[in-house]
Scaffold this active site. Structure first.
Site, PDB file in Angstrom:
ATOM      1  N   CYS A  44       0.819  -1.216   0.000  1.00 57.36           N
ATOM      2  CA  CYS A  44       0.000   0.000   0.000  1.00 57.36           C
ATOM      3  C   CYS A  44       0.851   1.264   0.000  1.00 57.36           C
ATOM      4  O   CYS A  44       0.668   2.149  -0.824  1.00 57.36           O
ATOM      5  CB  CYS A  44      -0.946  -0.006   1.202  1.00 57.36           C
ATOM      6  SG  CYS A  44      -1.892   1.503   1.341  1.00 57.36           S
TER       7      CYS A  44
ATOM      8  N   CYS B  95      -1.314   1.598  -3.293  1.00 55.39           N
ATOM      9  CA  CYS B  95      -2.323   2.649  -3.123  1.00 55.39           C
ATOM     10  C   CYS B  95      -1.753   4.069  -3.041  1.00 55.39           C
ATOM     11  O   CYS B  95      -2.224   4.963  -3.744  1.00 55.39           O
ATOM     12  CB  CYS B  95      -3.117   2.430  -1.838  1.00 55.39           C
ATOM     13  SG  CYS B  95      -3.430   0.731  -1.424  1.00 55.39           S
TER      14      CYS B  95
ATOM     15  N   LYS C 131       0.376   5.233  -6.135  1.00 54.57           N
ATOM     16  CA  LYS C 131      -0.604   5.235  -7.243  1.00 54.57           C
ATOM     17  C   LYS C 131      -1.483   6.477  -7.163  1.00 54.57           C
ATOM     18  O   LYS C 131      -1.716   7.151  -8.162  1.00 54.57           O
ATOM     19  CB  LYS C 131      -1.429   3.945  -7.164  1.00 54.57           C
ATOM     20  CG  LYS C 131      -2.512   3.738  -8.197  1.00 54.57           C
ATOM     21  CD  LYS C 131      -3.843   4.358  -7.886  1.00 54.57           C
ATOM     22  CE  LYS C 131      -4.441   4.034  -6.552  1.00 54.57           C
ATOM     23  NZ  LYS C 131      -4.952   2.691  -6.387  1.00 54.57           N
TER      24      LYS C 131
ATOM     25  N   TYR D 110      -8.478  -3.520 -11.603  1.00 58.42           N
ATOM     26  CA  TYR D 110      -8.170  -2.259 -10.921  1.00 58.42           C
ATOM     27  C   TYR D 110      -6.894  -1.609 -11.480  1.00 58.42           C
ATOM     28  O   TYR D 110      -6.885  -0.445 -11.855  1.00 58.42           O
ATOM     29  CB  TYR D 110      -7.878  -2.522  -9.447  1.00 58.42           C
ATOM     30  CG  TYR D 110      -9.032  -2.711  -8.517  1.00 58.42           C
ATOM     31  CD1 TYR D 110      -9.487  -1.670  -7.714  1.00 58.42           C
ATOM     32  CD2 TYR D 110      -9.630  -3.959  -8.372  1.00 58.42           C
ATOM     33  CE1 TYR D 110     -10.506  -1.859  -6.809  1.00 58.42           C
ATOM     34  CE2 TYR D 110     -10.657  -4.150  -7.461  1.00 58.42           C
ATOM     35  CZ  TYR D 110     -11.091  -3.091  -6.674  1.00 58.42           C
ATOM     36  OH  TYR D 110     -12.095  -3.284  -5.768  1.00 58.42           O
TER      37      TYR D 110
ATOM     38  N   GLU E 279      -6.573   1.797 -13.675  1.00 60.60           N
ATOM     39  CA  GLU E 279      -6.005   2.961 -12.989  1.00 60.60           C
ATOM     40  C   GLU E 279      -4.766   3.478 -13.718  1.00 60.60           C
ATOM     41  O   GLU E 279      -4.612   4.693 -13.928  1.00 60.60           O
ATOM     42  CB  GLU E 279      -5.653   2.596 -11.538  1.00 60.60           C
ATOM     43  CG  GLU E 279      -6.900   2.336 -10.698  1.00 60.60           C
ATOM     44  CD  GLU E 279      -6.629   2.003  -9.239  1.00 60.60           C
ATOM     45  OE1 GLU E 279      -7.550   2.126  -8.426  1.00 60.60           O
ATOM     46  OE2 GLU E 279      -5.501   1.594  -8.902  1.00 60.60           O
TER      47      GLU E 279
ATOM     48  N   ARG F 254     -14.385  -6.842 -14.558  1.00 58.49           N
ATOM     49  CA  ARG F 254     -15.269  -7.988 -14.304  1.00 58.49           C
ATOM     50  C   ARG F 254     -15.592  -8.037 -12.801  1.00 58.49           C
ATOM     51  O   ARG F 254     -14.722  -7.807 -11.956  1.00 58.49           O
ATOM     52  CB  ARG F 254     -14.555  -9.282 -14.725  1.00 58.49           C
ATOM     53  CG  ARG F 254     -15.400 -10.507 -14.542  1.00 58.49           C
ATOM     54  CD  ARG F 254     -14.799 -11.687 -15.268  1.00 58.49           C
ATOM     55  NE  ARG F 254     -13.486 -12.079 -14.755  1.00 58.49           N
ATOM     56  CZ  ARG F 254     -13.292 -12.851 -13.681  1.00 58.49           C
ATOM     57  NH1 ARG F 254     -14.327 -13.330 -13.016  1.00 58.49           N
ATOM     58  NH2 ARG F 254     -12.071 -13.149 -13.271  1.00 58.49           N
TER      59      ARG F 254
ATOM     60  N   HIS G 212     -27.277  21.100  -1.988  1.00 59.71           N
ATOM     61  CA  HIS G 212     -27.380  21.637  -3.336  1.00 59.71           C
ATOM     62  C   HIS G 212     -26.439  22.817  -3.539  1.00 59.71           C
ATOM     63  O   HIS G 212     -26.299  23.630  -2.627  1.00 59.71           O
ATOM     64  CB  HIS G 212     -28.827  22.103  -3.579  1.00 59.71           C
ATOM     65  CG  HIS G 212     -29.076  22.547  -4.988  1.00 59.71           C
ATOM     66  ND1 HIS G 212     -29.121  21.680  -6.048  1.00 59.71           N
ATOM     67  CD2 HIS G 212     -29.267  23.794  -5.495  1.00 59.71           C
ATOM     68  CE1 HIS G 212     -29.349  22.360  -7.150  1.00 59.71           C
ATOM     69  NE2 HIS G 212     -29.433  23.641  -6.853  1.00 59.71           N
TER      70      HIS G 212
ATOM     71  N   GLU H  94     -26.249  14.895  -4.315  1.00 59.84           N
ATOM     72  CA  GLU H  94     -27.671  15.073  -3.990  1.00 59.84           C
ATOM     73  C   GLU H  94     -28.551  14.116  -4.805  1.00 59.84           C
ATOM     74  O   GLU H  94     -29.652  13.765  -4.392  1.00 59.84           O
ATOM     75  CB  GLU H  94     -28.118  16.521  -4.176  1.00 59.84           C
ATOM     76  CG  GLU H  94     -28.111  17.012  -5.605  1.00 59.84           C
ATOM     77  CD  GLU H  94     -28.518  18.496  -5.708  1.00 59.84           C
ATOM     78  OE1 GLU H  94     -29.623  18.838  -5.269  1.00 59.84           O
ATOM     79  OE2 GLU H  94     -27.701  19.294  -6.225  1.00 59.84           O
TER      80      GLU H  94
HETATM   81  P1  NDP Z   1      -7.489  -7.812 -10.866  1.00 60.03           P
HETATM   82  O1  NDP Z   1      -7.753  -9.183 -10.383  1.00 60.03           O
HETATM   83  O2  NDP Z   1      -8.358  -6.700 -10.433  1.00 60.03           O
HETATM   84  O3  NDP Z   1      -7.431  -7.801 -12.454  1.00 60.03           O
HETATM   85  C1  NDP Z   1      -6.621  -8.690 -13.163  1.00 60.03           C
HETATM   86  C2  NDP Z   1      -6.948  -8.528 -14.624  1.00 60.03           C
HETATM   87  O4  NDP Z   1      -6.058  -9.315 -15.388  1.00 60.03           O
HETATM   88  C3  NDP Z   1      -8.360  -9.009 -14.948  1.00 60.03           C
HETATM   89  O5  NDP Z   1      -8.915  -8.131 -15.876  1.00 60.03           O
HETATM   90  C4  NDP Z   1      -8.109 -10.387 -15.536  1.00 60.03           C
HETATM   91  O6  NDP Z   1      -9.074 -10.792 -16.464  1.00 60.03           O
HETATM   92  C5  NDP Z   1      -6.808 -10.153 -16.259  1.00 60.03           C
HETATM   93  N1  NDP Z   1      -6.074 -11.397 -16.473  1.00 60.03           N
HETATM   94  C6  NDP Z   1      -5.817 -12.362 -15.568  1.00 60.03           C
HETATM   95  N2  NDP Z   1      -5.122 -13.356 -16.131  1.00 60.03           N
HETATM   96  C7  NDP Z   1      -4.948 -13.013 -17.414  1.00 60.03           C
HETATM   97  C8  NDP Z   1      -4.315 -13.652 -18.517  1.00 60.03           C
HETATM   98  N3  NDP Z   1      -3.743 -14.827 -18.393  1.00 60.03           N
HETATM   99  N4  NDP Z   1      -4.335 -13.014 -19.700  1.00 60.03           N
HETATM  100  C9  NDP Z   1      -4.940 -11.819 -19.855  1.00 60.03           C
HETATM  101  N5  NDP Z   1      -5.544 -11.180 -18.846  1.00 60.03           N
HETATM  102  C10 NDP Z   1      -5.555 -11.767 -17.643  1.00 60.03           C
HETATM  103  O7  NDP Z   1      -5.968  -7.583 -10.478  1.00 60.03           O
HETATM  104  P2  NDP Z   1      -5.084  -6.280 -10.408  1.00 60.03           P
HETATM  105  O8  NDP Z   1      -3.708  -6.760 -10.665  1.00 60.03           O
HETATM  106  O9  NDP Z   1      -5.633  -5.177 -11.206  1.00 60.03           O
HETATM  107  O10 NDP Z   1      -5.218  -5.899  -8.873  1.00 60.03           O
HETATM  108  C11 NDP Z   1      -4.977  -6.890  -7.865  1.00 60.03           C
HETATM  109  C12 NDP Z   1      -5.866  -6.637  -6.682  1.00 60.03           C
HETATM  110  O11 NDP Z   1      -5.319  -5.565  -5.929  1.00 60.03           O
HETATM  111  C13 NDP Z   1      -7.290  -6.195  -7.015  1.00 60.03           C
HETATM  112  O12 NDP Z   1      -8.159  -7.250  -7.254  1.00 60.03           O
HETATM  113  C14 NDP Z   1      -7.662  -5.421  -5.792  1.00 60.03           C
HETATM  114  O13 NDP Z   1      -8.138  -6.323  -4.838  1.00 60.03           O
HETATM  115  C15 NDP Z   1      -6.355  -4.812  -5.352  1.00 60.03           C
HETATM  116  N6  NDP Z   1      -6.243  -3.408  -5.809  1.00 60.03           N
HETATM  117  C16 NDP Z   1      -7.088  -2.491  -5.282  1.00 60.03           C
HETATM  118  C17 NDP Z   1      -7.032  -1.179  -5.686  1.00 60.03           C
HETATM  119  C18 NDP Z   1      -7.990  -0.188  -5.116  1.00 60.03           C
HETATM  120  O14 NDP Z   1      -8.570  -0.468  -4.075  1.00 60.03           O
HETATM  121  N7  NDP Z   1      -8.179   0.954  -5.751  1.00 60.03           N
HETATM  122  C19 NDP Z   1      -6.056  -0.727  -6.669  1.00 60.03           C
HETATM  123  C20 NDP Z   1      -5.235  -1.782  -7.176  1.00 60.03           C
HETATM  124  C21 NDP Z   1      -5.317  -3.050  -6.753  1.00 60.03           C
HETATM  125  P3  NDP Z   1     -10.429 -11.509 -16.020  1.00 60.03           P
HETATM  126  O15 NDP Z   1     -11.271 -10.447 -15.411  1.00 60.03           O
HETATM  127  O16 NDP Z   1     -10.956 -12.010 -17.321  1.00 60.03           O
HETATM  128  O17 NDP Z   1     -10.043 -12.588 -15.079  1.00 60.03           O
END
Ligand code: NDP
Length: 461
Positions: A43, A48, A51, A180, A184, A207, A439, A444
């Protein structure tokens, strides 16, 4: 009872580990914590916090566009990446120092080095010739980026870890993933003027989020200049004289300067010695824990991303508190994962809490009422911007409780924190509406939504 060096040894000084260590030491126990890198964990050091600084740096370009509409002339506005990166790193260093100092103030011994389990009560600090014993052990080692290691040319790609330290801002970037981090960072680079392409294998980004949010955000980020390619998988990366060429399944080839894989994160358990201590993993490779974060070893617990339950900083902190209450205060406490609000710091950002519409339709016993509004924020009145805010309330029609709130638009993360109080409290739509509007604000709309969405009035915005 055996004489241990410590009552509690924590492996990993991120958000969860630090909180558990401090609370336990303040409660009078002898506590040590090991960290192989900087105190603060994902983080603070590579997640976080940096970022959000990058998002704020990037959003300035949008603010400048809005400013022009309001009559401002800002000549020669330029952005210097090294200046920003230096300022960010100084601040991250300061914050990490505060975390370390707070551990010291609480009486926690900080061990710089990589700790691995030798048995259920012993850790070895690698390379330091030191072993330490503890009555109880807490594993809070977090996660690491995952990339498809078998893809030809993957060694040319970076992950978010390197994106925080690029020596210079590229002209072009291609980001793989639709979660995410992908969304981002696409916003960050596009806002900083980088030609940005987002490639996601699925039918739409984010997703698991509400479908209206996914569709709305995909449209809005395209308005901010991000090229979004959906339903496409990568097959190879090739380094050429002019950059990197990303080959896609559909035969497309895209040349870019940097390819960033944001394809998920995995629990950081490699070579931790878990098996020697009787700590088992789930099939997905996370540390297996019960509702009180206890592992399959009697004296070892695990919290945070390494358990892959809900990978969010505030959740890891709550898991740490629950661990402390359960183990040291004779107050068994399991964190409640229901209605945890979350924000995606895309541009515009997303705030969401509770059930998506489709989850509600599956889990609510009767009908589901949906209230949706899409509007142009007042702030953009003098710009040519066509950006729209999305606000959506999902209501269990039987109980009239608001079970989900979904917002895409400026300040959505700030709004969703407050909406989360009402959702967590189980307030009804009528109780929301009893709160008088503030407002003129965007928020709102959350207390003035009157018309239920019906098949006849659904609009794509
Ligand atoms: P996520 O799980 O959110 O997203 C991973 C992405 O990679 C998905 O779109 C997934 O597709 C895709 N993916 C996975 N495997 C493959 C593959 N083999 N080929 C192509 N695409 C693939 O992970 P992130 O790395 O973005 O973030 C990790 C976690 O960290 C988050 O889930 C969240 O919990 C946390 N986080 C939170 C934040 C916040 O609170 N603002 C900011 C950043 C991270 P599919 O959907 O099809 O599986």
């Amino acid at each position: 009872m055996a004489d241990y060096d410590y009552d509690l040894f924590v492996i990993g000084a991120g958000s969860g580990g630090v909180r558990a260590a401090r609370l336990t030491a303040l409660g009078g126990k002898r506590v040590a914590i090991a960290e192989e890198f900087k105190v603060g964990g994902t983080c603070v050091v590579r997640g976080c916090v940096p970022k959000k600084f990058m998002v704020m740096a990037s959003e300035v370009s949008h603010a400048l566009e809005i400013a022009e509409g309001y009559g401002w002339t800002i000549p020669d506005a330029t952005f210097d990446w090294p200046t920003f990166i230096h300022a960010k790193d100084v601040e991250i260093g300061r914050l990490s120092g505060i975390y370390a100092a707070n551990l010291g103030k609480a009486g926690v011994d900080l061990v710089h080095g990589r700790a691995v389990l030798k048995d259920a009560h012993t850790v070895e600090i690698i390379g330091k010739g030191r072993t330490i014993t503890a009555e109880k052990i807490l594993i809070a080692t977090g996660g690491r980026p995952w990339v498809p290691a078998d893809m030809p040319g993957i060694e040319h790609a970076i992950t978010s870890e390197e994106a925080f330290h690029l020596p210079e801002l590229p002209k072009r970037i291609l980001i793989a993933g639709g979660g995410y981090i992908a969304v981002e960072f696409a916003g960050i680079f596009a806002g900083l003027g980088v030609e940005t392409t987002l490639i996601y294998r699925g039918p739409n980004i984010l997703r698991g989020f509400d479908d209206d949010v996914r569709a709305h955000l995909a449209g809005e980020i395209e308005k901010r200049g991000i090229k979004v390619i959906l339903g496409c998988q990568h097959t190879a990366i090739e380094k050429t004289e002019t950059g990197l060429v990303n080959r896609l399944e559909n035969g497309m080839e895209i040349e870019t300067d940097i390819i960033m894989f944001a394809t998920g994160r995995v629990p950081y358990v490699k070579d931790l010695g878990l098996e020697t201590a009787g700590v088992e993993l789930t099939e997905a490779g996370a540390i297996k824990v019960d509702e009180f974060s206890k592992t399959t070893a009697d004296n070892i617990w695990a919290i945070g991303d390494v358990t892959d339950r809900m990978n969010l900083t505030p959740v890891a902190i709550r898991e740490a508190v629950a661990f402390h209450e359960t183990v040291y205060r004779d107050n068994p406490m399991a964190f409640d994962y229901e209605a945890v609000a979350t924000a995606v710091f895309s541009q515009p950002p997303v705030g969401t809490v509770g059930l998506t519409e489709s989850e509600a339709r599956h889990s609510c016993p009767g009908e589901v009422d949906v209230y949706v509004t899409r509007f142009r924020p007042m702030k953009y009145a003098f710009t040519g911007s066509d950006e729209r805010v999305l606000m959506k309330l999902v209501v269990d029609a039987t109980s009239q409780k608001v079970v989900g709130v979904h917002i895409v638009g400026p300040e959505a993360p700030e709004m969703i924190q407050l909406a989360a109080i009402a959702v967590k409290a189980g307030l009804t739509k009528a109780q929301w509406d009893a709160a008088c509007a503030v407002h003129p604000t965007m928020a709102e709309e959350l207390v003035t939504l009157k018309e239920k969405q019906t098949p006849a009035n659904v609009s794509a915005g």
